[in-house]
Design a protein around this motif. Sequence first.
Motif, PDB file in Angstrom:
ATOM      1  N   THR A  35       0.968  -1.071  -0.051  1.00 10.76           N
ATOM      2  CA  THR A  35       0.151   0.095  -0.026  1.00 10.76           C
ATOM      3  C   THR A  35       0.834   1.181  -0.072  1.00 10.76           C
ATOM      4  N   LYS A  60      -2.563  -0.544  -4.405  1.00  4.83           N
ATOM      5  CA  LYS A  60      -3.466   0.201  -3.587  1.00  4.83           C
ATOM      6  C   LYS A  60      -2.856   1.524  -3.095  1.00  4.83           C
ATOM      7  N   TYR A  61      -3.488   2.694  -3.228  1.00 10.68           N
ATOM      8  CA  TYR A  61      -2.692   3.897  -2.993  1.00 10.68           C
ATOM      9  C   TYR A  61      -3.926   4.665  -2.151  1.00 10.68           C
TER      10      TYR A  61
END
Length: 107
Positions: A35, A60-61
């Motif tokens: 992430t 995933k940000y």
Amino acid sequence: MKLIGLAALTTLLFSCASSEKVNSLAQCLNDKGATVYGAAGCGYCTKMKEDLGDSVGQIKYIDCGVEPVKCAEEKIEYFPTVIMGDGKRLTGYRSLEKLARDTGCEW
């Protein structure tokens, strides 16, 4: 004319090879549960997204300006911060090659 065509072909082939490498890195980071935490005003976050190009959507940000509670829970102090699925933290901008090396992904 042939020289321009050859140059264009070389650029296209290099671009495709680079895109495949970037895509593979993004997939590896995703597979490892990475992430990325960043913020809209963070120049290094923007640079990292630009480096990843079209592959950025595989990772995933979390934008800490939009989701500050998540960032507070993870004690994010620096941007960008990458937290791997195993808990390993990487803070600050890294070239894609260094990001791959630091995460154990192939480059």
